[in-house]
Design a protein around this motif. Structure first.
Motif, PDB file in Angstrom:
ATOM      1  N   LYS A  46      77.541 -28.134  21.975  1.00  0.00           N
ATOM      2  CA  LYS A  46      77.753 -29.020  20.636  1.00  0.00           C
ATOM      3  C   LYS A  46      79.058 -28.902  20.110  1.00  0.00           C
ATOM      4  O   LYS A  46      79.574 -29.600  19.123  1.00  0.00           O
ATOM      5  CB  LYS A  46      76.624 -28.363  19.681  1.00  0.00           C
ATOM      6  N   LEU A 103      75.006 -29.993  14.422  1.00  0.00           N
ATOM      7  CA  LEU A 103      73.819 -31.069  14.514  1.00  0.00           C
ATOM      8  C   LEU A 103      74.567 -32.635  13.935  1.00  0.00           C
ATOM      9  O   LEU A 103      74.282 -33.502  14.582  1.00  0.00           O
ATOM     10  CB  LEU A 103      72.479 -30.726  13.992  1.00  0.00           C
ATOM     11  N   ASP A 107      65.864 -31.741  17.288  1.00  0.00           N
ATOM     12  CA  ASP A 107      66.685 -30.487  17.007  1.00  0.00           C
ATOM     13  C   ASP A 107      65.763 -29.331  16.537  1.00  0.00           C
ATOM     14  O   ASP A 107      65.247 -29.348  15.942  1.00  0.00           O
ATOM     15  CB  ASP A 107      67.798 -30.688  15.825  1.00  0.00           C
ATOM     16  N   ASN A 149      74.385 -24.468  12.905  1.00  0.00           N
ATOM     17  CA  ASN A 149      73.534 -25.374  13.638  1.00  0.00           C
ATOM     18  C   ASN A 149      73.316 -26.717  12.797  1.00  0.00           C
ATOM     19  O   ASN A 149      73.413 -27.514  13.670  1.00  0.00           O
ATOM     20  CB  ASN A 149      71.937 -24.821  13.586  1.00  0.00           C
ATOM     21  N   GLN A 156      67.481 -26.033  24.128  1.00  0.00           N
ATOM     22  CA  GLN A 156      68.118 -25.355  22.847  1.00  0.00           C
ATOM     23  C   GLN A 156      67.693 -23.750  22.839  1.00  0.00           C
ATOM     24  O   GLN A 156      68.128 -23.092  22.437  1.00  0.00           O
ATOM     25  CB  GLN A 156      67.378 -26.013  21.721  1.00  0.00           C
ATOM     26  N   GLY A 168      72.181 -33.331   9.011  1.00  0.00           N
ATOM     27  CA  GLY A 168      72.275 -32.294   9.981  1.00  0.00           C
ATOM     28  C   GLY A 168      71.770 -30.828   9.224  1.00  0.00           C
ATOM     29  O   GLY A 168      70.884 -30.159   9.425  1.00  0.00           O
TER      30      GLY A 168
END
Lengths: 290, 403, 312
Positions: free
Chosen positions: A147, A16, B222, A12, B254, A254
């Motif tokens: 992503k 990100l 996020d 993740n 998400q 991130g």
């Protein structure tokens, strides 16, 4: 911690970072070449998101196609932006130019934000494209495809930029201007044109990122400045003008957000700015800055 | 030398002229005779809050036009109807600006009644003008405990405490059965915190368990780590409470992407952008609105006013609160029967009016009202009311992780 | 003496304003209070941003810190005046503390790190909710303090203008200007640059700290987004540049002009306020690199008044 969770968090965080790096790379290019802190960068991102939405909503186009259509137009927007508003400042003294450009881009940011919110009056201010790209699931690990695509695009763009800078005349000229403006002028480089091209490419990248933003999340008129601030922190952290630094800065932030945010969402957001200040204290020119 | 003193005096004159013109401009608006009812307030047309309330200026005007088309509001002690005029300024979503503008409304525009701005912070600053000038203040979208700490007779509200916001949603889950563990995530902001805490307390009171409760920063984009932590707790129902649509959309997209599949998802505020952005996935999301299905005069009039302002009632979830405020103000003015500040104030505090056919507005000794939203569910891209409870329980369907 | 007249007369008039017996008095005072707040922020920003050439986009951090320090101390039972003093001292200590690491940065790095600091402070204030009340905000005993706030702000405006004037004529001011022109050369000529930069930052932090402390007292209820906001961070910078960064008279003129422009825009137009303000800022950036007070007619006026500063 459970290994599966740790792996997921790392994934993740890295993905990100890719999302962040995408827009930040353009900002870094603009600063590197022209020495301008473009506070309107996030506004172009937001604006592109709006246009992608409009194209998708009104013309019924596939949103990815819409991004491919809209983003290149922003090359022109960036090019003209430089020609009209940044070029007149070129002959000012160094710190006066930095200040003037900050003002001009701030003013443009305010105008774009307000005009967008005015234009969407009557409708809603927030736009989001309804599309779902199914997630890749490998065992217990979720790999959000969108992503992944962004990450691949970022890598490709950085690679393309690298090749462009290394092997084309304009690219070499861009590099020359970045390294030594006066020397470049003496060697016959048209720095004005190079600046405009850098703004064009940078704004194109912001627009591409804006397209993904409206697909993956949502855009609203007021997201511009806060995003610009975040991207600025990333490029400063990585070292102004260094593309690898941008990718590194993005991934560090991130990962920081993902890992800290798992235990404490509040500090997860804070960590980006803590890292910025901490890294600059140790390395005043950023991680990879010269 | 001559030259010098000349420009000196010129500068002095310029400074004086500047201040004089400031004064003149500040008090330029002509004083009103008692031929109309003046209601003043601010609503954010710029700044961070505009997205939630921007069309409420138009809504206010629609209400004024509606009232005036019937000749105005009857004031018995004056023996006639007076038309209404509403003055709304842009508070830029900032307290000092609101403070200044309410002061202007009190002293320059000389309004009879204040209608409050959006959000508790702005309201708190605005209220100073009300206390000082003894002008009744009807708070609209502001119900945080902090506003009720001081003993202030000049403000009244229709809203119940923020903690009541999900009372009816919790009642619905009790009635439905089938879900027992809850996850609660709120945006870290004054109002949202209070509402989410209220929900958590209420579900516990109903005998359920809260397995996850967290606040996330107001500008977070996020949510992957939060969703991962939530998944670990395996809740039956996930509630997220945040006002800005991008926050909600970000979370939902998400959550879908990372395979968070609870039985039910409650999104406190689900205006159009959220539904449009989520498409099919928004189906069966539970939400809350200050309105339920019906065809009482209030339902019809509310829909009419919203149409005049250019939106549908369920597009802006706070519009129902605005409508109630207008009705309460009409009611208070009629019962006061005059434009006397004290009489309006007392009328605002002693209410017993019925709205939307079923609920009776009450007012407690602290100044809170009783108004709190009703559960709805998204079906076919629209909110469907889940109230009254019996009907709601029959209509409600669990989302069952279907995105 | 005559040279000070254009300052003394308006100040005396402004001082007498609360005696005015008109309905709109407090409204006028509140309008002016916000103007004064802007003047103080712009003027004190410019000590570092204009005179020394370090664009401190984080100037507002001192304001927010002052606001929160006062609120916390006051709620802990410290009497008001000592609480203000302590809050200001705390901010000065903070400024001294950050000056060393931050002034290792140059140009854009400095500007952005300082900007990042504002965001960091906002987040930290939200996160330390046991101390600050977090996103619930911080409240002190409510009261209407329009008149005293007006007088305090007026006093701070006078003091900050005097301070700028004194600094511009002092050894410290000269050292600051030499740093702006060329820091390496200044150091080689024996200017203790590190000390000068620290002194400048600490002095410039006093004024926003005072205003921050009184702001809490005035508004009664603050939250992190309010006192560490983007708009409140950037407008004083724009004001200073509009008036003429690096000139004593510049920021105050810029603050007055921009604030009045804003007031007129808000009251006269229903829409597009932000865009108009943005337009003004763009025009300043494009056409007035030195700001209003360096435009030829105004510059000539300053010359005749004997106020022109030989600054570049």
């Amino acid at each position: 911690m459970d290994l599966a969770i740790l792996v997921q968090l790392l994934i993740n965080g890295i993905l990100l970072g890719g999302v962040y790096a995408m827009a930040a790379v353009g900002l870094s290019l603009i600063f590197g070449v022209s020495g301008v802190l473009n506070l309107a960068h996030g506004e172009f991102l937001m604006l592109s998101g709006f246009f992608v939405y409009v194209v998708y909503d009104r013309l019924g186009l596939n949103p990815f196609l819409a991004v491919a259509l809209v983003a290149p137009c922003f090359f022109v927007v960036g090019y003209l932006f430089e020609m009209g508003l940044i070029r007149p400042l070129a002959l000012r003294k160094e710190h006066v130019r930095l200040a003037s450009a900050t003002l001009v881009t701030l003013g443009v940011a305010l105008i774009v934000e307000d005009a967008t919110s005015f234009a969407s009056l009557g409708g809603s201010f927030e736009k989001s494209v309804d599309i779902f790209v199914p997630t890749l699931v490998l065992g217990t690990v979720f790999l959000p495809s969108l992503k992944l695509v962004i990450f691949a695009v970022v890598l490709a763009l950085i690679a393309a930029l690298f090749l462009f800078l290394k092997y084309t005349y304009i690219g070499l000229a861009v590099q020359a201007v970045t390294q030594n403006r006066r020397g470049a002028v003496l060697n016959g480089v048209n720095t004005f044109r190079i600046n405009a091209i850098a703004f064009g490419i940078g704004t194109f990248m912001a627009a591409a990122a804006g397209g993904f933003e409206v697909i993956h999340s949502a855009v609203a008129p007021d997201i511009g400045l806060p995003l610009t601030l975040k991207y600025l922190s990333i490029i400063v952290m990585g070292g102004l003008g260094s593309f690898a630094g941008v990718a590194l800065g993005g991934v560090i932030i991130g990962l920081g957000e993902a890992l800290v945010g798992f235990y404490n969402p509040a500090w997860g957001q804070t960590v980006a700015y803590l890292l910025l200040v901490a890294i600059l204290l140790v390395r005043p020119k950023g991680l990879l800055g010269k | 030398m001559l030259n010098k003193s000349c420009s000196l005096s010129r500068l002095g004159v310029a400074a004086l002229a500047l201040m004089a013109s400031l004064l003149a401009w500040a008090i330029a608006t002509p004083v009103q005779a008692q031929t109309e009812i003046l209601i003043g307030g601010t609503i954010a047309q710029s700044g961070s809050l505009q997205g939630i309330v921007k069309p409420f200026g138009a809504l206010g005007q629609a209400w004024v036009d509606d009232v005036n088309s019937r000749g105005g509001i009857y004031l018995s002690k004056l023996g006639r109807k007076l038309p209404v005029r509403m003055i709304l300024y842009d508070d830029q979503s900032e307290p000092p600006t609101a403070l200044k503008q309410y002061e202007r409304l009190a002293t320059v525009d000389k309004v009879h009644l204040f209608i409050g701005p959006f959000s508790s912070f702005v309201t708190n600053a605005a209220m100073q003008a009300s206390i000082k000038h003894k002008i009744p203040f009807f708070m609209v979208e502001a119900n945080d405990a902090v506003l009720f700490e001081e003993n202030n007779n000049w403000r009244a509200t229709g809203l119940a405490p923020a903690a009541w916001e999900y009372k009816r949603v919790a009642e619905l889950y009790k009635r439905m059965g089938g879900a027992s563990t809850f996850a609660v995530l709120s945006r870290d902001n004054l109002h949202e915190r209070g509402a989410a805490q209220g929900f958590a307390d209420e579900v516990k009171r109903q005998g359920f368990t809260v397995v996850y409760k967290e606040e996330a920063p107001k500008d977070i984009k996020d949510f992957s780590s939060i969703i991962l932590a939530m998944k670990g707790k395996n809740p039956d129902v996930v509630l997220i409470e945040a006002l800005p649509p991008p926050w909600n959309i970000g979370f939902l997209k998400q959550a879908r992407e990372l395979g968070l599949n609870p039985q039910d998802i409650v999104v406190g505020h689900t205006p159009i952008p959220v539904i449009k952005g989520m498409g099919e996935s928004a189906e069966n999301i539970v939400s809350s609105l200050y309105m339920f299905d019906g065809d009482t005069p209030d339902h019809l009039r509310f829909a009419k006013l919203c149409a005049a302002a250019g939106f549908e009632p369920w597009q802006y979830s706070e519009s129902g609160i605005r409508y109630r405020a207008y009705r309460r103000i009409e009611d208070a003015l009629e019962r006061a029967g005059s434009l006397d500040a004290d009489e309006i104030r007392i009328a605002m505090w002693t209410t017993g009016m019925t709205l939307f056919g079923e609920e009776t507005m009450k007012h407690d000794h602290e100044g809170y009202g009783t108004d709190h939203p009703y559960p709805t569910q998204v079906k076919g891209g629209k909110h469907v009311s889940l109230w009254p409870l019996e009907k709601g329980a029959a209509t409600h369907q669990y989302k069952m992780g279907k995105w | 003496m005559k040279r000070t007249l254009p300052f003394v007369v308006p100040t005396a008039l402004l001082l007498a304003l609360p005696l005015l017996r008109i309905d709109a008095r407090d409204y006028v005072l509140q309008v002016l209070t916000l103007l004064f707040l802007n003047i103080v922020l712009a003027q004190s920003y410019d000590m570092v941003g204009g005179t020394m050439g370090y664009i401190n986009l984080g100037h507002i951090a001192f304001f927010g810190l002052g606001a929160y320090a006062l609120g916390i101390l006051y709620n802990a039972g410290v009497p008001f005046v000592p609480a203000v003093a302590l809050a200001v001292l705390a901010v000065m200590a903070f400024a001294a503390l950050i000056s060393y690491p931050f002034f290792r940065l140059r140009g854009a790095y400095f500007a952005l790190a300082a900007f990042g600091l504002v965001k960091l402070m906002e987040y930290v204030t939200i996160n330390l909710n046991w101390l600050t009340g977090g996103s619930n905000g911080l409240k002190i005993d409510p009261a209407n303090r329009t008149v005293p706030m007006y007088l305090v702000s007026l006093a701070v405006v006078v003091i900050v203008l005097l301070a700028s004037w004194v600094i511009s004529r002092s050894r410290l001011g000269l050292a600051m200007k030499s740093i702006r022109e060329d820091e390496e050369v200044a150091r080689d000529f024996g200017v203790p640059t590190r000390l000068v930069k620290t002194q400048a930052l600490v002095v410039s932090s006093i004024f926003p700290a005072v205003m921050g402390a009184f702001y809490t007292w005035y508004i009664n209820f603050i939250d992190p987004g309010q006192v560490f906001g983007l708009k409140i961070a950037l407008t004083p910078v724009a004001m200073a540049m509009l008036g003429g960064s690096g000139l004593v008279i510049g920021p105050v003129v810029g603050a007055i002009v921009l604030y009045m422009a804003e007031e007129v825009i808000w009251t006269q137009f229903d829409e597009l306020h932000g865009a108009m303000l943005g337009g003004v800022i763009v025009v300043v950036g494009l056409f007035m690199p030195g700001g209003l007070m360096r435009l030829r007619p105004l510059d000539a006026l300053l010359g005749r008044l004997g106020w022109r500063e030989d600054d570049r």
